[in-house]
Write a protein that holds these residues in place. Structure first.
Motif, mmCIF file in Angstrom:
data_model
loop_
_atom_site.group_PDB
_atom_site.id
_atom_site.type_symbol
_atom_site.label_atom_id
_atom_site.label_comp_id
_atom_site.label_asym_id
_atom_site.label_seq_id
_atom_site.Cartn_x
_atom_site.Cartn_y
_atom_site.Cartn_z
ATOM 1 N N PRO A 8 1.007 -1.198 -0.081
ATOM 2 C CA PRO A 8 -0.023 -0.178 0.086
ATOM 3 C C PRO A 8 0.959 1.266 0.135
ATOM 4 C CG PRO A 8 -0.406 -1.313 2.074
ATOM 5 C CD PRO A 8 0.585 -1.823 1.099
ATOM 6 N N SER A 89 -6.818 10.666 4.734
ATOM 7 C CA SER A 89 -7.624 9.562 5.021
ATOM 8 C C SER A 89 -8.025 9.570 6.408
ATOM 9 C CB SER A 89 -6.525 8.121 4.936
ATOM 10 O OG SER A 89 -6.044 8.062 3.688
ATOM 11 N N VAL A 95 -13.000 1.327 8.153
ATOM 12 C CA VAL A 95 -12.363 1.372 6.988
ATOM 13 C C VAL A 95 -11.760 2.844 6.642
ATOM 14 C CG1 VAL A 95 -12.355 1.346 4.416
ATOM 15 C CG2 VAL A 95 -14.025 0.049 5.775
ATOM 16 N N HIS A 357 -15.551 -1.850 -6.108
ATOM 17 C CA HIS A 357 -14.575 -1.122 -5.455
ATOM 18 C C HIS A 357 -14.377 0.067 -6.458
ATOM 19 C CE1 HIS A 357 -13.069 -4.230 -2.620
ATOM 20 N NE2 HIS A 357 -13.734 -5.053 -3.423
ATOM 21 N N GLU A 362 -6.841 1.669 -5.281
ATOM 22 C CA GLU A 362 -7.522 0.824 -4.243
ATOM 23 C C GLU A 362 -6.995 -0.760 -4.570
ATOM 24 O OE1 GLU A 362 -11.680 0.694 -4.282
ATOM 25 O OE2 GLU A 362 -11.516 -0.747 -2.722
ATOM 26 N N GLU A 363 -6.944 -1.502 -3.717
ATOM 27 C CA GLU A 363 -6.202 -2.899 -3.790
ATOM 28 C C GLU A 363 -7.524 -3.677 -4.197
ATOM 29 O OE1 GLU A 363 -2.065 -3.448 -1.472
ATOM 30 O OE2 GLU A 363 -3.934 -3.851 -0.372
ATOM 31 N N ASP B 115 -7.673 -6.747 5.385
ATOM 32 C CA ASP B 115 -7.439 -5.758 4.218
ATOM 33 C C ASP B 115 -8.329 -4.887 3.805
ATOM 34 O OD1 ASP B 115 -5.310 -8.017 1.982
ATOM 35 O OD2 ASP B 115 -4.931 -7.333 4.129
ATOM 36 N N TRP B 116 -9.620 -5.215 4.100
ATOM 37 C CA TRP B 116 -10.690 -4.321 3.940
ATOM 38 C C TRP B 116 -10.603 -3.218 4.682
ATOM 39 C CZ3 TRP B 116 -13.659 -3.069 8.230
ATOM 40 C CH2 TRP B 116 -13.458 -4.088 9.417
ATOM 41 N N ARG B 118 -7.850 -1.116 4.821
ATOM 42 C CA ARG B 118 -7.053 -0.577 4.272
ATOM 43 C C ARG B 118 -5.907 0.360 5.001
ATOM 44 N NH1 ARG B 118 -11.188 2.766 0.449
ATOM 45 N NH2 ARG B 118 -12.485 1.085 -0.027
ATOM 46 N N ASN B 123 -2.205 -4.745 6.918
ATOM 47 C CA ASN B 123 -2.430 -5.386 5.476
ATOM 48 C C ASN B 123 -1.786 -6.810 5.478
ATOM 49 O OD1 ASN B 123 -1.495 -5.419 2.506
ATOM 50 N ND2 ASN B 123 -3.220 -3.916 2.719
#
Lengths: 379, 374
Positions: A8, A89, A95, A357, A362-363, B115-116, B118, B123
């Motif tokens: 990331p 962020s 999240v 998504h 974004e992964e 992982d959701w 972020r 991670n």
């Protein structure tokens, strides 16, 4: 098995001076493998060396639907150039959600202080959380290093036109404040489009700048009928020439919503001035798309491989493999996370979880991800 | 209507002690039932995933905070390690901290369960755990190999880790007379065994991998192991001055505590008496339903309270973990009721039992396999 992993986006540590670097390395060794950050952040969330974080220290209402936040960052903040944007962020329901905002302050301002002015979208995910800090500072944010090429060149051009609309005012406000701090002596015009006077962030400050520097041209253009102002009506080439007659010899920096941006770019193309026009892209959210299309008719771009394919409706992994790329197939069924790739833009539908998504950078697991529309993958 | 074929049940071989129903299991279910089972479990997974939120994020953060407190407390106790009860308490606290780091946090985070969120700190691609095995190598052998090829002989390296015998389908050799001893040694040094497993040491020995292929892996392992060894056997012991040897012994003991506990828990998951192991030619193209069935019949649960679930990293709920490896493990207890109900309705045995019974079963099974099968 390769050693490549998808990581990331993490901010680079600013060059630590000798002693800091040594103590940091020693602290990381004692706390291996997690690193000292994972411990220090439990005392104070800003006490991390490897990530840029900030705390909202002040927040005020700017206009009816915009809010201005003052953020004090930690030492990892590398500073920014006027016009750049920063990923902000904040954790919402577990999240980390990221949105990009341009700091509005002068780049010569206090070293670790950032000002963000954001439009509050009542149905949004992030902006209501940021807006809630008004009167209640203390929210901790994570920040990316500043990015973007929408910046002023050095040395500064003699003639500059800063053109904005709506919440596009923030990067050019940063440029204006920077130029004022530098005592810029050339011709400088600041032209901002808004509905009416109440809709202009920083209106008092802009009027104060105009009074202190009568040589600058601060023009507030209101588009709502009967709103008055220095330049009523929507953007046209004639109105621009009337307000800023010398704009032909100037470099223009434009940041605004698509209708304004399109009108300005059209006009500049007609008069042959596109090479002196610099535009900051607005990233728009993706609207609802019907999820039951077999093939969405979009294009998949594989950024690092430099190829694009037309979407055929199968999973991103299958389409990547058909294009001759190594998608790092693991289980092929969405449980081992070996095939995770960064999706830079577009919407990917996860056929196992049913989730879409949408966010930039974004992964996604490409073995169970199906593109909806155009998608750009890092692969 | 699916056109997948469920392979015929393999013949029982001498020494198999499985109840008849298990091996004929897949005859009892027709393809439509298997597909319906797949849909029910998919639906359960989706419902759980849609409800992930702040409670799950707060939970893992709380566990990580508690783990750090245990580690600091344990290491602090070694400053008074000359006092035997303090030394023992230090070993148990640091051991528990390493267990929680490896299992409830590490294993689960590296499965992508968080992982959701972020958050790079949880991670799966960047997390490193307190273990000499590099996370990236473990993730390959575990997530990709073990979870995809669960209990398929010669494909799932976790079946005996290349050193001991876990199924009568592995042909007996005199070497296996030491079965229990090999398991005991591996258990005591488990983190090193996991690292060798990550380097595919059995593959190297068998000639399937060359030294050239392994070079980057070995480099990665050396770096990880060096830092772990430096931390546990040099830095912290030195810090306690004259108590150097006592702290070194304490840290080593804590690592052994983690090794043995983790090994036992993992062994309980797949090695108790009656575990189903497949030959690779029995498994063809699996659809989701078939994959789910294989996960259920090859896994065994441990029955216990919340402390057991925490200290096993929720691997006590092994069946649920194998069904939903990327679902945050704290959800397994909640879904276990529905999973048991589904198993009952489709007639699939759901194997569970208290820890002492499962461990006993593993030991009995390994002991019996050290002898040639009848």
């Amino acid at each position: 098995m390769t050693l490549q992993t998808v990581r990331p986006a993490m901010s680079p540590r600013r060059a630590d001076r000798g002693l800091t670097r040594v103590t940091g390395a020693v602290a990381d060794l004692f706390t291996t493998p997690h690193g000292a950050d994972r411990f220090s952040e439990l005392i104070n969330p800003l006490w991390v060396r490897n990530e840029i974080r900030g705390r909202v220290v002040a927040a005020r209402q700017q206009t009816m639907d915009t809010v201005s936040l003052t953020v004090r960052t930690n030492r990892a903040w590398p500073g920014f150039t006027a016009g750049q944007s920063v990923g902000v962020s904040v954790e919402v329901d577990g999240v980390l959600q990221t949105r990009y905002y341009s700091p509005a302050g002068s780049q010569h301002g206090p070293a670790r202080e950032l000002e963000f002015t954001i439009r509050v979208n009542p149905g949004g995910v992030v902006s209501p959380v940021l807006a809630a800090t008004v009167g209640q500072p203390g929210l901790v944010l994570r920040l990316t290093p500043p990015r973007g090429t929408f910046t002023l060149p050095t040395p500064r051009p003699d003639r500059l036109l800063l053109l904005s609309g709506g919440s596009g005012i923030t990067p050019v406000m940063s440029m204006l404040r920077t130029l004022v701090d530098e005592g810029h002596q050339g011709k400088l015009a600041f032209l901002h489009y808004a509905d009416d006077a109440d809709d202009v962030p920083y209106r008092e400050e802009l009027e104060a700048i105009q009074r202190r520097r009568p040589d600058l041209d601060v023009v507030l253009a209101y588009t709502a009928p009967g709103a008055g102002g220095g330049l009523p009506g929507l953007f046209t080439g004639e109105r621009l020439a009337a307000a800023v007659p010398w704009y032909f010899g100037a470099h223009t920096y434009l940041c605004g919503p698509p209708p304004l941006a399109a009108a300005v770019q059209d006009h500049f193309r007609v008069v042959g001035l596109l090479d002196r026009l610099h535009v900051e892209r607005f990233t728009l959210g993706i609207g609802p798309i019907s999820a039951d299309d077999a093939a969405s008719g979009g294009t998949i771009t594989f950024r690092r491989s430099g190829i694009s394919v037309a979407d055929d409706g199968s999973t991103l992994l299958e389409q990547a493999e058909r294009a001759g790329l190594d998608g790092r197939r693991g289980c092929g069924m969405g449980i081992c996370f070996r095939c995770v790739q960064v999706k830079h833009s577009g919407r990917v539908h996860n056929v196992i979880s049913g989730r879409d998504h949408d966010d930039p950078d974004e992964e996604v697991q490409i073995c169970v991800g199906v593109p909806v529309g155009d998608v750009e993958l890092d692969l | 209507m699916t056109d997948t074929v469920i392979p015929p049940a393999p013949p029982l071989i001498p020494g198999d002690t499985l109840p008849a129903g298990l091996y004929t299991l897949r005859h009892d279910l027709d393809p439509d039932q298997v597909e319906a089972l797949g849909r029910e479990l998919d639906d359960l997974n989706r419902r759980q995933r849609q409800s992930l939120g702040a409670a799950d994020a707060d939970y893992i953060r709380r566990v990580m905070r508690a783990q750090k407190a245990l580690a600091i407390g344990g290491r602090a106790l070694f400053y008074v390690g000359f006092f035997p009860p303090a030394w023992i308490a230090g070993v148990l606290a640091l051991g528990a901290a390493k267990i929680i780091d490896n299992m409830e946090i590490g294993h689960n985070v590296m499965h992508g369960q968080y992982d959701w969120m972020r958050d790079p700190a949880v991670n799966s691609q960047t997390f490193e755990w307190d273990n000499v095995c590099p996370a990236e190598q473990w993730r390959y052998t575990h997530n990709v190999v073990h979870h995809t090829n669960t209990n398929i002989l010669r494909k799932d390296g976790d079946l005996g880790y290349g050193s001991f015998r876990v199924t009568p389908r592995q042909r007996w050799r005199p070497y296996y007379l030491g079965n229990l001893a090999y398991a005991a040694i591996l258990g005591t040094l488990f983190e090193w065994g996991v690292a060798m497993h990550g380097l595919d040491l059995p593959g190297r020995i068998a000639g399937r991998r060359t030294r050239e292929q392994n070079r980057p892996l070995v480099r990665q392992f050396r770096r990880k192991a060096a830092r772990q060894v430096l931390k546990d056997y040099v830095l912290f012991p030195v810090l306690t001055g004259p108590l150097f040897l006592s702290t070194l012994a304490g840290n080593a003991a804590a690592n052994v505590v983690r090794n043995v506990w983790a090994f036992l828990v993992i062994a309980c998951g797949h090695f108790p008496d009656g575990s189903v192991v497949f030959d690779h030619n029995q498994i063809g193209q699996e659809n989701r339903g078939m994959w789910y069935v294989r996960q259920i019949v090859t896994s065994t649960n441990i029955r216990g309270g919340r402390l057991i679930h925490l200290m096993t990293g929720n691997l006590s709920l092994h069946i649920e973990h194998h069904l939903f490896p990327d679902l945050p493990a704290r959800r397994y207890l909640a879904v276990s009721h529905e999973v048991q109900d589904i198993c009952r309705r489709y007639g699939i045995p759901y194997k569970t039992g208290p820890m002492y019974r499962q461990v006993g079963s593993v030991l009995k099974h390994l002991a019996r396999l050290s002898l040639p099968t009848r």
